[in-house]
Scaffold this motif. Structure first.
Motif, short mmCIF file in Angstrom:
data_model
loop_
_atom_site.label_atom_id
_atom_site.label_comp_id
_atom_site.label_asym_id
_atom_site.label_seq_id
_atom_site.Cartn_x
_atom_site.Cartn_y
_atom_site.Cartn_z
N ASP A 11 0.84 -1.19 0.00
CA ASP A 11 0.00 0.00 0.00
C ASP A 11 0.88 1.24 0.00
N GLU A 13 -0.05 4.18 -0.12
CA GLU A 13 -0.67 5.26 0.65
C GLU A 13 -0.59 4.99 2.15
N ASP A 14 0.11 3.93 2.56
CA ASP A 14 0.26 3.58 3.97
C ASP A 14 1.71 3.22 4.25
N TYR A 25 -7.55 -5.31 6.85
CA TYR A 25 -7.26 -3.98 6.30
C TYR A 25 -8.36 -3.04 6.77
N PRO A 26 -8.06 -1.86 7.21
CA PRO A 26 -6.74 -1.26 7.37
C PRO A 26 -6.11 -1.64 8.70
N PRO A 32 -8.60 4.86 5.54
CA PRO A 32 -8.51 5.04 4.10
C PRO A 32 -9.73 5.78 3.56
N ARG A 36 -9.96 5.18 -2.01
CA ARG A 36 -8.94 4.14 -1.84
C ARG A 36 -9.59 2.76 -1.66
#
Length: 61
Positions: A11, A13-14, A25-26, A32, A36
């Motif tokens: 990921d 974005e993480d 997840y998450p 998110p 996303r």
């Protein structure tokens, strides 16, 4: 909602977290965006697969 990873992915974005199949997840307190979540639950055009699926809806209080 809670999600389960169905295909391994990193990921971006993480903090480049590597999620493996079967992971939740998450992670932690990550929130998110709807965009996303949509990207990860629908078939990705480049990789031809989704990466997560819904496993539980959390009721609103």
């Amino acid at each position: 909602m809670l999600y389960e990873v169905i295909n391994d992915f990193v990921d971006l974005e993480d903090n480049k977290t590597h999620y493996k199949s079967g992971d939740k997840y998450p992670r932690g307190k990550l929130k998110p965006t709807k965009k996303r979540i949509n990207e990860l639950t629908t078939k990705h055009p480049k990789y031809n697969r989704a990466f997560i699926k819904v496993i539980e809806e959390v009721p609103k209080e």
